[in-house]
Write a protein that holds these residues in place. Structure first.
Motif, PDB file in Angstrom:
ATOM      1  N   ILE A   1       0.839  -1.206   0.000  1.00 49.24           N
ATOM      2  CA  ILE A   1       0.000   0.000   0.000  1.00 49.24           C
ATOM      3  C   ILE A   1       0.868   1.248   0.000  1.00 49.24           C
ATOM      4  CG2 ILE A   1      -1.751   1.290   1.279  1.00 49.24           C
ATOM      5  CD1 ILE A   1      -2.695  -1.361   2.445  1.00 49.24           C
ATOM      6  N   VAL A   2       1.886   1.261   0.859  1.00 49.44           N
ATOM      7  CA  VAL A   2       2.766   2.425   0.962  1.00 49.44           C
ATOM      8  C   VAL A   2       3.497   2.667  -0.356  1.00 49.44           C
ATOM      9  CG1 VAL A   2       4.800   3.357   2.125  1.00 49.44           C
ATOM     10  CG2 VAL A   2       3.047   2.169   3.456  1.00 49.44           C
ATOM     11  N   LEU A   3       4.023   1.596  -0.949  1.00 48.86           N
ATOM     12  CA  LEU A   3       4.748   1.739  -2.215  1.00 48.86           C
ATOM     13  C   LEU A   3       3.821   2.225  -3.327  1.00 48.86           C
ATOM     14  CD1 LEU A   3       7.057  -1.428  -2.139  1.00 48.86           C
ATOM     15  CD2 LEU A   3       7.734   0.970  -1.838  1.00 48.86           C
ATOM     16  N   TYR A   4       2.601   1.688  -3.368  1.00 47.10           N
ATOM     17  CA  TYR A   4       1.650   2.097  -4.407  1.00 47.10           C
ATOM     18  C   TYR A   4       1.307   3.579  -4.282  1.00 47.10           C
ATOM     19  CZ  TYR A   4      -2.403   2.025  -7.496  1.00 47.10           C
ATOM     20  OH  TYR A   4      -3.279   2.286  -8.520  1.00 47.10           O
ATOM     21  N   LEU A   5       1.014   4.016  -3.050  1.00 46.91           N
ATOM     22  CA  LEU A   5       0.676   5.421  -2.843  1.00 46.91           C
ATOM     23  C   LEU A   5       1.863   6.328  -3.185  1.00 46.91           C
ATOM     24  CD1 LEU A   5      -1.287   5.173   0.535  1.00 46.91           C
ATOM     25  CD2 LEU A   5      -2.248   5.638  -1.726  1.00 46.91           C
ATOM     26  N   PHE A   6       3.067   5.879  -2.820  1.00 49.08           N
ATOM     27  CA  PHE A   6       4.263   6.696  -3.069  1.00 49.08           C
ATOM     28  C   PHE A   6       4.515   6.878  -4.567  1.00 49.08           C
ATOM     29  CE2 PHE A   6       8.879   7.159  -3.616  1.00 49.08           C
ATOM     30  CZ  PHE A   6       9.108   8.278  -2.824  1.00 49.08           C
ATOM     31  N   THR A   7       4.245   5.828  -5.338  1.00 47.91           N
ATOM     32  CA  THR A   7       4.518   5.897  -6.779  1.00 47.91           C
ATOM     33  C   THR A   7       3.396   6.551  -7.572  1.00 47.91           C
ATOM     34  OG1 THR A   7       3.651   3.643  -7.018  1.00 47.91           O
ATOM     35  CG2 THR A   7       6.039   3.894  -6.741  1.00 47.91           C
ATOM     36  N   HIS A   8       2.178   6.646  -6.994  1.00 45.97           N
ATOM     37  CA  HIS A   8       1.042   7.184  -7.740  1.00 45.97           C
ATOM     38  C   HIS A   8       0.537   8.538  -7.222  1.00 45.97           C
ATOM     39  CE1 HIS A   8       0.983   3.006  -9.037  1.00 45.97           C
ATOM     40  NE2 HIS A   8       0.166   3.348 -10.014  1.00 45.97           N
ATOM     41  N   VAL A   9       1.020   8.979  -6.061  1.00 48.09           N
ATOM     42  CA  VAL A   9       0.437  10.158  -5.445  1.00 48.09           C
ATOM     43  C   VAL A   9       0.675  11.427  -6.264  1.00 48.09           C
ATOM     44  CG1 VAL A   9       2.466  10.696  -4.030  1.00 48.09           C
ATOM     45  CG2 VAL A   9       0.189  11.391  -3.245  1.00 48.09           C
ATOM     46  N   VAL A  10       1.809  11.514  -6.962  1.00 47.79           N
ATOM     47  CA  VAL A  10       2.120  12.741  -7.706  1.00 47.79           C
ATOM     48  C   VAL A  10       1.331  12.825  -9.006  1.00 47.79           C
ATOM     49  CG1 VAL A  10       3.943  14.067  -8.836  1.00 47.79           C
ATOM     50  CG2 VAL A  10       4.415  12.864  -6.681  1.00 47.79           C
ATOM     51  N   SER A  11       1.295  11.721  -9.741  1.00 50.50           N
ATOM     52  CA  SER A  11       0.699  11.757 -11.080  1.00 50.50           C
ATOM     53  C   SER A  11      -0.812  11.587 -11.085  1.00 50.50           C
ATOM     54  CB  SER A  11       1.344  10.666 -11.949  1.00 50.50           C
ATOM     55  OG  SER A  11       1.150   9.397 -11.358  1.00 50.50           O
ATOM     56  N   ASN A  12      -1.380  10.860 -10.099  1.00 49.15           N
ATOM     57  CA  ASN A  12      -2.800  10.503 -10.163  1.00 49.15           C
ATOM     58  C   ASN A  12      -3.669  11.176  -9.098  1.00 49.15           C
ATOM     59  OD1 ASN A  12      -2.189   8.789 -12.280  1.00 49.15           O
ATOM     60  ND2 ASN A  12      -1.915   7.009 -10.939  1.00 49.15           N
ATOM     61  N   ILE A  13      -3.123  12.052  -8.322  1.00 46.77           N
ATOM     62  CA  ILE A  13      -3.893  12.645  -7.233  1.00 46.77           C
ATOM     63  C   ILE A  13      -5.036  13.507  -7.784  1.00 46.77           C
ATOM     64  CG2 ILE A  13      -2.389  14.675  -7.068  1.00 46.77           C
ATOM     65  CD1 ILE A  13      -2.864  14.614  -4.035  1.00 46.77           C
ATOM     66  N   ASN A  14      -6.217  13.365  -7.146  1.00 47.04           N
ATOM     67  CA  ASN A  14      -7.389  14.167  -7.485  1.00 47.04           C
ATOM     68  C   ASN A  14      -7.577  15.199  -6.366  1.00 47.04           C
ATOM     69  OD1 ASN A  14     -10.057  15.186  -7.724  1.00 47.04           O
ATOM     70  ND2 ASN A  14     -10.711  13.349  -8.816  1.00 47.04           N
ATOM     71  N   TYR A  15      -7.264  16.445  -6.677  1.00 45.46           N
ATOM     72  CA  TYR A  15      -7.263  17.476  -5.640  1.00 45.46           C
ATOM     73  C   TYR A  15      -8.670  17.796  -5.134  1.00 45.46           C
ATOM     74  CZ  TYR A  15      -2.354  18.122  -6.712  1.00 45.46           C
ATOM     75  OH  TYR A  15      -1.004  17.910  -6.869  1.00 45.46           O
ATOM     76  N   TRP A  16      -9.697  17.554  -5.969  1.00 44.08           N
ATOM     77  CA  TRP A  16     -11.070  17.755  -5.503  1.00 44.08           C
ATOM     78  C   TRP A  16     -11.431  16.718  -4.428  1.00 44.08           C
ATOM     79  CZ3 TRP A  16     -12.729  22.286  -6.434  1.00 44.08           C
ATOM     80  CH2 TRP A  16     -12.441  22.944  -7.630  1.00 44.08           C
ATOM     81  N   SER A  17     -11.005  15.452  -4.657  1.00 42.48           N
ATOM     82  CA  SER A  17     -11.226  14.411  -3.639  1.00 42.48           C
ATOM     83  C   SER A  17     -10.464  14.739  -2.356  1.00 42.48           C
ATOM     84  CB  SER A  17     -10.788  13.048  -4.170  1.00 42.48           C
ATOM     85  OG  SER A  17     -11.603  12.619  -5.230  1.00 42.48           O
ATOM     86  N   LEU A  18      -9.234  15.221  -2.521  1.00 40.68           N
ATOM     87  CA  LEU A  18      -8.438  15.608  -1.359  1.00 40.68           C
ATOM     88  C   LEU A  18      -9.120  16.733  -0.586  1.00 40.68           C
ATOM     89  CD1 LEU A  18      -5.890  15.415   0.341  1.00 40.68           C
ATOM     90  CD2 LEU A  18      -4.754  16.930  -1.291  1.00 40.68           C
ATOM     91  N   LEU A  19      -9.686  17.680  -1.313  1.00 42.85           N
ATOM     92  CA  LEU A  19     -10.398  18.783  -0.671  1.00 42.85           C
ATOM     93  C   LEU A  19     -11.583  18.281   0.141  1.00 42.85           C
ATOM     94  CD1 LEU A  19     -11.046  21.795  -0.247  1.00 42.85           C
ATOM     95  CD2 LEU A  19     -12.329  21.720  -2.415  1.00 42.85           C
ATOM     96  N   LEU A  20     -12.359  17.360  -0.442  1.00 46.67           N
ATOM     97  CA  LEU A  20     -13.543  16.843   0.253  1.00 46.67           C
ATOM     98  C   LEU A  20     -13.149  16.016   1.473  1.00 46.67           C
ATOM     99  CD1 LEU A  20     -15.763  15.803  -2.798  1.00 46.67           C
ATOM    100  CD2 LEU A  20     -16.056  17.773  -1.293  1.00 46.67           C
TER     101      LEU A  20
END
Length: 560
Positions: free
Chosen positions: A138-157
């Protein structure tokens, strides 16, 4: 209370990897079944976040979440948990619960909460996938995908849900604060999605949740897959439920039957298995809310079930307007609140043995699996228990001049002779003397004698001896025969004296009433020539004995 059940069921089903209707079945059916079996007036049973996490970690190894095969295994797991809980009671194996200490529960809960938090980071960040598998994956997946695939609207909510809850929780009840934070954040998500065109994932509408009879699908290959893990889950559920019931009973000054609670947990999971419920146990949040709302009997759970059905029937379609990031934010919050940082710090700071149990359980839950964490927690607790029992504690009794009392100090502190009589070794034994500890006991006494060669008398305070068997009794008899009149053992409890009598051990050195009598006996036998030059005052008679020794020495000189 039903208003709080709705968001909890959505969150718990999200964690467990099942459609929300099964969490609602559990929240509706289980309190009704509990009405007929529980002895607690305040505890509410139903779905649990920790058990949802454990169940997910078990079943996801054999099937993909939200699939039909996964749901079948999840429901069968609950049925087996009920069987194992009743089996633990009828086979009288419920003593196993005694070896699951508070440290194990707190560490297990913290490891489950940590995994929950990691699982919910993906939907909060709007990242698809990465919410299952091992912790490192889980940690590795999030680390490799957080920059390119992050949805800032979801993060805001997700962030707004957490922030709103924290603000509201300062003024109103935590359950109501959760409901309002979902309402406000979901409204914000609807505006962002429909008026700003942003992509946001929403939940599916909740289906009709009127419980109906359903025979569990039993397949031998499925049973062989999960029966071992079901046993661990049964123990975890019992520990959580009995802990909550005991805590509420202490707060409300009521009484409960632990045996009845074990039967209650077994019957709720067993009967619930015929109504499509998944694993259940006591819920601390809903139980506390029930108490705050003046619920004084299990009937409160029945009323909550009825209102839950009505709310879902008329308002279940509204769930489709709740963004997934909002639910993830709520689950993230619940997971964060499960970690009791203050308790962790206290245990680590003040108890060395509990510190080891805590860290072993926590790290196993994080790095291996939650079910293995319970195994390791119980195993480490048993090992430490055996080590404690097999090595009774031996203290040196010293006189403390500041308080004018005798105190127990570390017997290995051989350098500090202050408060010790130069002629009498005084020790206290604390613990059980039996076949497992008799060799340790004999060796420890020999070392004490070796370190005190110049001392010619031995006084053993036996008030702390809790258990004595054949081997232990003969160790005491052997020492009494070896030291003869130079040894006294005092303060033996009636059951210990009865054991000695049963083994036909009636040595007179083992029959002193208390330390005062024994000390008086020994002081009549000590060497006054040593007393005359002694600069320590340990007993009330020390000054008198010192003068007697000096007087005797003077008389001898005059005679010569």
């Amino acid at each position: 209370m039903s208003v709080v059940v709705i968001p909890q069921c959505l969150a718990f089903s999200h964690i467990a990897g099942i459609p929300p209707k099964y969490a609602f079945y559990t929240a509706i059916v289980i309190p009704i079944v509990t009405l007929f079996f529980s002895s607690s007036m305040f505890m509410i049973n139903g779905p649990s976040i920790a058990l949802s996490m454990v169940a997910f970690s078990i079943v996801s190894n054999f099937a993909k979440p939200f699939t039909d095969s996964y749901i079948e295994l999840m429901l069968l797991l609950s049925f087996f948990v009920g069987i194992f809980q009743l089996a633990l009671f009828f086979l009288k194996f419920n003593f196993l619960l005694k070896f699951i200490s508070t440290s194990v529960i707190k560490a297990f809960t913290a490891s489950a909460a940590t995994l929950i938090i990691l699982h919910e980071l993906a939907p909060i960040l709007g990242i698809h996938g990465g919410d299952s598998g091992a912790t490192i994956d889980i940690v590795l997946y999030l680390f490799t995908h957080v920059v390119s695939n992050i949805n800032y609207w979801s993060l805001l909510l997700g962030a707004s849900t957490i922030g709103i809850w924290y603000i509201l929780n300062l003024k109103i009840n935590g359950g109501i604060a959760i409901f309002l934070s979902i309402l406000i954040s979901s409204s914000l998500g609807y505006v962002i999605s429909h008026y700003m065109g942003a992509y946001i994932r929403f939940e599916h509408p909740v289906e009709t949740v009127i419980p109906h009879f359903h025979l569990p699908t039993f397949k031998l290959e499925q049973a062989l897959l999960i029966y071992k893990d079901a046993f661990v889950l049964a123990i975890i559920a019992l520990v959580l439920a009995t802990s909550i019931a005991t805590s509420l009973a202490e707060q409300t000054k009521t009484s409960i039957s632990m045996r009845q609670e074990i039967i209650s947990q077994g019957m709720t999971n067993l009967i619930g298995g015929f109504f499509s419920t998944y694993i259940s146990t006591g819920s601390f949040s809903r139980s506390a809310l029930n108490y705050d709302c003046a619920g004084k009997s299990p009937i409160a759970g029945l009323i909550s079930s009825i209102f839950t059905i009505l709310i879902v029937m008329f308002f279940g379609s509204i769930v489709q307007y709740i963004p997934s990031a909002v639910i993830a934010g709520i689950v993230f919050l619940i997971g964060l609140r499960l970690i009791h940082f203050k308790s962790f710090i206290k245990i680590i700071k003040f108890s060395r043995t509990e510190r080891y149990i805590l860290m072993i359980t926590f790290l196993t839950g994080i790095l291996v699996s939650l079910q293995m964490a319970i195994y390791m927690g119980v195993l480490s607790s048993v090992i430490i228990f055996i080590l404690r029992v097999s090595a009774p504690r031996i203290f040196s009794i010293k006189y403390k001049h500041t308080t004018k009392t005798f105190t127990n100090t570390n017997v290995k502190d051989a350098n500090n002779k202050d408060g010790e009589c130069p002629q009498i070794v005084m020790i206290k034994i604390q613990g059980a003397i039996y076949f497992g500890s008799s060799r340790y006991m004999a060796k420890a006494l020999s070392e004490i004698v070796k370190r005190n060669k110049q001392k010619i008398f031995l006084l053993i305070s036996g008030e702390g001896i809790t258990t004595l068997d054949w081997d232990g009794a003969h160790i005491l008899e052997e020492k009494a025969q070896k030291w003869g009149e130079r040894m006294c053992i005092t303060g033996l409890a009636p059951n210990i004296k009865g054991t000695l009598k049963r083994y036909n051990i009636n040595h007179k050195r083992l029959r002193f009433k208390n330390k005062t009598v024994a000390i008086t006996y020994l002081l009549d036998k000590i060497d006054l020539n040593i007393c005359k030059n002694c600069d320590r005052t340990v007993f009330k008679r020390c000054n008198k004995l010192r003068k007697q020794g000096q007087q005797k020495s003077l008389e001898n000189q005059q005679y010569l």
